[in-house]
Design an enzyme around this catalytic site. Structure first.
Site, PDB file in Angstrom:
ATOM      1  N   LYS A 102       0.855  -1.191   0.000  1.00 32.80           N
ATOM      2  CA  LYS A 102       0.000   0.000   0.000  1.00 32.80           C
ATOM      3  C   LYS A 102       0.892   1.242   0.000  1.00 32.80           C
ATOM      4  O   LYS A 102       1.921   1.270   0.698  1.00 32.80           O
ATOM      5  CB  LYS A 102      -0.889  -0.034   1.244  1.00 32.80           C
ATOM      6  CG  LYS A 102      -1.971   1.041   1.289  1.00 32.80           C
ATOM      7  CD  LYS A 102      -2.854   0.868   2.541  1.00 32.80           C
ATOM      8  CE  LYS A 102      -3.952   1.908   2.625  1.00 32.80           C
ATOM      9  NZ  LYS A 102      -4.793   1.723   3.838  1.00 32.80           N
ATOM     10  N   SER A 128      -9.732   2.024   2.870  1.00 35.84           N
ATOM     11  CA  SER A 128      -8.792   2.754   2.042  1.00 35.84           C
ATOM     12  C   SER A 128      -7.788   1.875   1.296  1.00 35.84           C
ATOM     13  O   SER A 128      -7.168   2.312   0.334  1.00 35.84           O
ATOM     14  CB  SER A 128      -8.023   3.744   2.909  1.00 35.84           C
ATOM     15  OG  SER A 128      -7.182   3.059   3.819  1.00 35.84           O
ATOM     16  N   SER A 170     -10.050  -0.392   7.036  1.00 34.03           N
ATOM     17  CA  SER A 170      -9.425  -0.171   5.730  1.00 34.03           C
ATOM     18  C   SER A 170      -8.771  -1.397   5.096  1.00 34.03           C
ATOM     19  O   SER A 170      -8.396  -1.355   3.921  1.00 34.03           O
ATOM     20  CB  SER A 170      -8.381   0.945   5.826  1.00 34.03           C
ATOM     21  OG  SER A 170      -9.027   2.193   5.789  1.00 34.03           O
TER      22      SER A 170
END
Ligand SMILES: [Zn+2]
Lengths: 472, 487
Positions: free
Chosen positions: B79, B154, B178
């Site tokens: 990420k 996210s 997330s």
């Protein structure tokens, strides 16, 4: 004066730790700008702080030395504000549950007690560098993230003299316990007094002004005194003092307004989730308490009681721990304590001042001084020679007996040797000898001088006196 | 089966048996990225230079039979809010578009030592603030199961990359859901470990008291492998737990007889789609059939999770975002007339709407005069929520609930309705507030879109969670389905 002076003091002391508060960067003073930084103290995205235990040790030690209660559980908080020298735009500090609370410090020979409100640990900021004529500023983050101790008093200080005495005593303690070098010029000890006046007997505090930019103890006294004068004039004229921060200006000897309260920040303190709470258990606290050295006040009292020293001597000898330790060591060997005190306050301090050396840097040791005192005592050398020996030992580390031997300084205390010289002097100055015999006491002095001249100062003066009287 | 459709443990077995090379594995995933990335948009930056170097090193380890770990030679996506030296760590924000970190996150360091291949950095909601990956300043990431829908957020880029066959596994970060919510939306496995289990060092903070890094994988076994690789104390993260790490694979395959599972009624309320509640109850029946005891329980303070979270998380976020001021790194607006003007312009231009919204909220709840009513009260309620969990765990070993109230919604549908958007995390937030481990396991499809079951465990008891998840997974085949990228 019709006003009562009310002063509270905030101290920021840079702690003597090898590395910064939350990272491994060095805290050495005077390095190339931005050469002592890393992602942590620069607040790079994703970096996290890790507590320097040594810094916590220092706060606990200080809290104990200042008679504070040490918090068994302490938490850290973020103080949020934007400034280019603050890389994360928040300072990791303490708000609730500081490491130390509710202590005191006695000053003015114990006649005044200043209460300590709190002691806490926080990180220092970097430094802005302004270049004359340039439209920008530079930032040096070397100091950023260094460990800083804040000590806050209750508003218990009542005069400029007390303010100076408080800083003097506090600085001495911080040096004794080895947590701060106390250097006010380099900014490792910064003090911010806040001063207000009120009519005697009034319950409410007056409006206070906070002083910054104080770089010496003398400046504390002068700055506070000026501020007292300034505020009392305003009040005398029926005016009102405004709450503000004022800068002490050394050159003009005045204080100048920096910013008023309207510009005060809302720091939005809240708990720092990136650090765990500091838990001080019994073992930790006991270890710190056991390591606490004798403090200046206790030592002063002991020097007076145990060594019979005058209060003045005790004060001078205990100002620094180094000197006090040194005195104790010499006194263990030489028991004429006032003589030891005279040597340290006189010759030793003079040479330390002249050379700018610390005691440790010089070659002087307790054994050397004790030996010199013994040599004088036994009459091997006189005081004048002893001072020369002291100076040479100080610079070179040579032992006194070797210096005395090498330089042929031993006093002539041998009666036979002196008799011959004395007889020669009497013969050569028969007129003066007559004067003495006729009752002119002062003539003896001249004859002693002549003997000393003949022996290049090495004759034992007491013996010369005695022999001259006998022979005349 | 395509190589890029395989799991980590399948690929590892093939490497082990000499049926495939590291080069072939990397080639297959690189080819898949080439093929589908323009549709999915999972990555902010691809890192072929780094991956190719790692391919060679990993191949050497395999051929020399030296230092081979369960991840040696296997691709991973990271990420884009975790530091990887030399590659921009954008957080999908204009603010950090050109910020290149000088240090590695601890998890990145660990995975590199294990010999994994870093294929790229995945898209996210700006600074991980969002539930659809739509607040990214750079691109939209699409749900591989239906390109008109969001992948969740996210960690939407990571979940989409794994679901689309672009990477067998990925790292996500989870502050309020997330990892779990996008895993659920994309039909993959996602775990938020216990707070403190995995080092946060190098993870760009959203809210440090809630953030935790975790894996997104194609099945439960891979999740356990990743947990073994990521877990452990880190001296650089004071909040990381200094306790032993178990082998997370040991419970896999053990039966679940006698395990007590609680169903908190508060997470099955009418706000949850009926189809999702149905799917969870069906899954619970399956677990009961395998010998688990399932009981309904009540946790009365969970209903306050949402406001508590949006006070505490935004308070921390507002402070964490303050360092993006244009002074040291990242975006700096030009033409400023003084320092205040520079701050204002830089932050106005460099940060997006959702991030600004949270900064304003966070600043407000900490402001003098509001602190007690908001921040302090929220802290107290957080303690009550934790106590609810403590009580529940005296009766049960695990909790099961839906992950999300709905399946993946259409792109753009909630972008202008923050409250609706925030509600998609209503089931996942409590575990963050209590610091508990929680995971999402695929449990069915509704209209072609995946659904997820949430399992919440006791602190540092990820193994029991994995054991139940594995038992469930092995009796279903949801995890074997692969998205067909059409439309
Ligand atoms: Zn540093």
């Amino acid at each position: 004066m019709k006003y009562e002076v009310v002063i509270g003091m905030e101290i920021h002391a840079q702690l003597l730790t090898k590395s910064k508060l939350f990272c491994g960067c060095s805290t050495e003073f005077g390095a190339e700008p931005n050469s002592q930084c890393c992602p942590i103290c620069l607040g790079f995205p994703g970096s996290l702080p890790v507590m320097n235990r040594k810094a916590v040790d220092h706060i606990i030690t200080t809290a104990l030395a200042l008679n504070c209660t040490v918090a068994r559980e302490s938490i850290f908080a973020r103080k949020n504000y934007f400034y280019p020298d603050l890389p994360k735009a928040y300072q990791i500090s303490q708000d609730d549950q500081p490491l130390g609370e509710r202590g005191y410090l006695d000053i003015m020979d114990g006649s005044r007690r200043i209460k300590i409100r709190r002691i806490h640990l926080e990180e220092d900021a970097g430094k802005l560098v302004h270049i004359e004529g340039e439209p920008f500023s530079l930032v040096d983050y070397n100091r950023g993230g260094a460990s800083l101790m804040e000590i806050v008093t209750e508003p218990d200080i009542r005069s400029a003299e007390e303010a100076a005495a408080y800083i003097t005593e506090l600085r001495s303690i911080l040096r004794y316990i080895g947590v701060c070098d106390g250097n006010m010029e380099e900014g490792s000890l910064r003090c911010e007094p806040n001063i207000s006046l009120r009519l005697h007997g009034a319950k409410e505090f007056g409006v206070k002004a906070e002083l910054k930019n104080i770089n010496s103890i003398r400046a504390v006294q002068r700055g506070v005194a000026y501020e007292i004068e300034r505020q009392s004039q305003i009040l005398d004229e029926g005016g009102t003092v405004i709450q503000e921060t004022r800068r002490w200006d050394e050159a003009s000897g005045t204080t100048i307004s920096m910013r008023s309260k309207e510009e005060a920040h809302d720091y939005r303190y809240f708990s720092e989730a990136d650090l765990v709470r500091v838990v001080v258990d019994d073992a930790w606290l006991n270890r710190m308490a056991a390591a606490l050295p004798e403090l200046p006040q206790a030592r002063r009292e002991r020097f007076i009681a145990a060594y019979g020293l005058p209060a003045y001597d005790a004060g001078v000898l205990t100002e620094s721990k180094e000197i006090g330790d040194f005195f104790d060591k010499v006194a263990a060997i030489s028991h004429d304590y006032k003589v030891v005190s005279n040597w340290i306050m006189g010759e030793l301090m003079r040479l330390l001042n002249e050379t700018g050396q610390s005691l440790e840097q010089s070659h002087m040791t307790p054994e050397v001084l004790a030996e010199i005192i013994a040599l004088v005592d036994k009459g091997t050398i006189n005081l004048k020679s002893a001072k020369e020996v002291f100076e040479e030992s100080f610079h070179t580390g040579k032992t006194p007996s070797k210096i005395v031997a090498d330089r042929g300084m031993a006093q002539i205390s041998d009666e036979a040797a002196l008799s011959g010289i004395i007889e020669g002097v009497i013969a050569a100055n028969s007129k003066v000898a007559e004067d003495f015999r006729a009752g002119k006491e002062a003539a003896l002095g001249f004859l002693v001088g002549q003997v000393m001249k003949e022996t290049r100062g090495q004759a034992n003066p007491a013996m010369v006196n005695k022999l001259l009287r006998e022979k005349l | 089966m395509n190589i890029y459709d395989m799991t980590l443990h399948q690929l590892w077995k093939m490497l082990h048996e000499g049926d495939i090379t590291v080069q072939e594995i990397y080639g297959s995933f690189a080819g898949r990225i080439e093929e589908v990335e323009s549709k999915v948009g999972a990555f902010v930056n691809l890192t072929p230079d780094i991956a190719e170097l790692q391919v060679h090193k990993a191949a050497d380890r395999w051929s020399e039979g030296r230092g081979v770990t369960p991840l040696t030679g296997l691709p991973l996506a990271i990420k884009d809010n975790m530091s990887l030296v030399g590659v921009p760590n954008t957080c999908s924000s204009k603010m950090l578009e050109n910020y290149i970190p000088p240090y590695n996150a601890t998890v990145v360091e660990k995975l590199a030592e294990d010999g994994a291949l870093f294929i790229g950095k995945t898209n996210l909601d700006e600074f991980a603030m969002g539930s659809s990956t739509e607040t990214s300043a750079f691109k939209l990431t699409r749900n591989p199961w239906n390109l008109g829908h969001v992948p969740g957020g996210s960690s939407g880029g990571s979940a989409a990359a794994v679901a689309a066959g672009e990477s067998p596994a990925a790292l996500g970060s989870d502050t309020g859901g997330s990892i779990r919510q996008p895993a659920s939306f994309c039909g993959v496995v996602g775990m938020k470990p216990t707070y403190g289990r995995v080092s946060r060092y190098g993870l760009v903070a959203f809210a440090g008291s809630l953030d935790q890094i975790g894996p997104i994988t194609r099945d439960v076994y891979d999740c356990a492998i990743m947990m073994n690789a990521l877990s452990g104390h880190d001296a650089c993260d004071s909040t990381s737990a200094d306790i032993p790490v178990p082998d997370h694979t040991t419970g896999l395959g053990q039966d679940i007889r006698g395990l007590r599972i609680g169903l908190p009624g508060e997470l099955f309320n009418e706000g949850i789609d009926a189809s999702i509640r149905e799917a969870i109850y069906t899954a619970v029946d399956l677990l009961t059939g395998m010998g688990a005891e399932c009981v309904e329980i009540s946790m009365p303070h969970l209903e306050y999770s949402m406001p508590v979270y949006y006070i505490l998380a935004t308070a921390e976020a507002g402070s964490n975002m303050a360092r993006y001021d244009g002074v040291q790194y990242g975006y700096r607006a030009s033409g400023a007339k003084d320092i205040l003007d520079m701050y204002i312009r830089t932050r106005s231009e460099g940060l997006g709407t959702e991030v600004k919204r949270r900064i304003v909220l966070g600043t407000y709840v900490l402001s003098s005069g509001y602190y007690d009513a908001f921040y302090l009260k929220a802290q107290k309620v957080r303690t009550l929520i934790k106590a609810d969990f403590d009580r529940a765990f005296t009766r049960v070993d695990l909790l099961v609930s839906p992950v999300t109230p709905t399946t993946a919604f259409k792109a753009g549908k909630r972008a202008d309705d923050p409250l609706q958007m925030y509600l998609s995390d209503i089931c996942t937030i409590p575990a963050n507030l209590a610091g508990l481990p929680a995971m999402s396991v695929p449990c069915g499809f509704d209209n072609g879109l995946p659904m997820g079951m949430q399992i919440i465990g006791k602190p540092f008891d990820e193994t029991t969670m994995l054991r139940v998840a594995y038992a469930y997974e092995q009796s279903t085949d949801w995890h074997k389905r692969r998205a067909v990228l059409a439309g």
